[in-house]
Scaffold this active site. Structure first.
Site, PDB file in Angstrom:
ATOM      1  N   CYS A  94      10.171 -91.767-101.448  1.00 58.89           N
ATOM      2  CA  CYS A  94       9.373 -92.146-100.210  1.00 58.89           C
ATOM      3  C   CYS A  94       8.044 -91.718-100.665  1.00 58.89           C
ATOM      4  O   CYS A  94       7.584 -90.984-101.380  1.00 58.89           O
ATOM      5  CB  CYS A  94       9.782 -91.037 -99.261  1.00 58.89           C
ATOM      6  N   HIS A 136      16.133 -95.981 -94.028  1.00 57.94           N
ATOM      7  CA  HIS A 136      15.372 -95.067 -94.510  1.00 57.94           C
ATOM      8  C   HIS A 136      14.009 -95.175 -93.729  1.00 57.94           C
ATOM      9  O   HIS A 136      13.463 -94.047 -92.928  1.00 57.94           O
ATOM     10  CB  HIS A 136      15.023 -95.247 -95.921  1.00 57.94           C
ATOM     11  N   GLU A 137      13.760 -96.344 -93.394  1.00 58.93           N
ATOM     12  CA  GLU A 137      12.347 -96.552 -92.287  1.00 58.93           C
ATOM     13  C   GLU A 137      12.758 -96.074 -90.831  1.00 58.93           C
ATOM     14  O   GLU A 137      11.786 -95.641 -90.460  1.00 58.93           O
ATOM     15  CB  GLU A 137      11.810 -97.806 -92.664  1.00 58.93           C
ATOM     16  N   HIS A 140      12.320 -92.462 -90.346  1.00 60.56           N
ATOM     17  CA  HIS A 140      10.774 -92.265 -89.959  1.00 60.56           C
ATOM     18  C   HIS A 140      10.473 -92.265 -88.538  1.00 60.56           C
ATOM     19  O   HIS A 140       9.839 -91.641 -88.077  1.00 60.56           O
ATOM     20  CB  HIS A 140      10.128 -92.936 -90.894  1.00 60.56           C
TER      21      HIS A 140
END
EC number: 3.5.1.88
Length: 190
Positions: A94, A136-137, A140
């Site tokens: 990341c 993954h994003e 966030h």
């Protein structure tokens, strides 16, 4: 404009981002800057909280990866994962956790409802690397980093590296935001 990337200990990365109600000129400019910043950092995905903006927006471009050359860059706004299937353990990294990699178990396929750059709604199925990058994003946007999803023993092994990132001791080949507390109020987030 290349934006600095927030790192592991920055508060904005641990908050749930707010939904967008539309795309105006400022958000469009932010999207362009996010793509530019992601490319500058050799990333394949970037979420708005990583550049200090606590809004539900992410960009990705996996066209640099074998088998994904024909996948166009994506803008994803207000994503909602409707369904998941399968499981896959894979190493992740990341831009907000420079120099650290770790194995993360994620669903191998997802059904995603989201809005694009024109705020048009889509519901699509994604698999493989594209599903992983999206998840993954999206993490966030929910205040979660990939290191939060690692096995506890693996997380303990990298704790010193995380402490070094938090202390500002880890360099990166791209601009890093230090002590950034914009949290959605900075000029890039307007």
């Amino acid at each position: 404009m290349i934006l600095p990337i927030n790192t592991y200990s920055d508060e904005v990365l641990h908050q749930k981002a707010k939904p967008l109600k539309g795309v105006d000129a400022d958000i469009s400019s932010l999207i362009d800057s996010m793509f530019e910043s992601m490319e500058n950092a050799s990333g394949i995905g970037l979420a708005a909280p990583q550049v200090g903006c606590s809004i539900r927006l992410l960009v990705l471009d996996v066209s640099c990866m074998k088998s994904y050359e024909d996948v166009p860059p994506m803008v994803v706004i207000n994503p909602n994962v409707l369904a998941v299937r399968g499981k896959n353990l894979m190493e992740e990294g990341c831009l907000s956790v420079p120099g650290v990699q770790g194995d993360v178990l994620r669903p191998s396929e997802i059904t995603l409802k989201y809005r694009d750059r024109n705020f048009q709604e889509h519901t699509e199925e994604f698999s493989g690397m594209l599903a992983r990058v999206l998840q993954h994003e999206i993490d966030h946007l929910n205040g979660t980093l990939f290191v939060d999803r690692m096995e506890k023993r693996d997380r303990r092994r990298i704790q010193q590296e995380l402490d070094d990132i938090a202390a500002g001791l880890v360099p990166a080949d791209y601009p890093i935001a230090r002590e950034c507390s914009r949290g959605g109020e900075g000029p890039a987030c307007m």
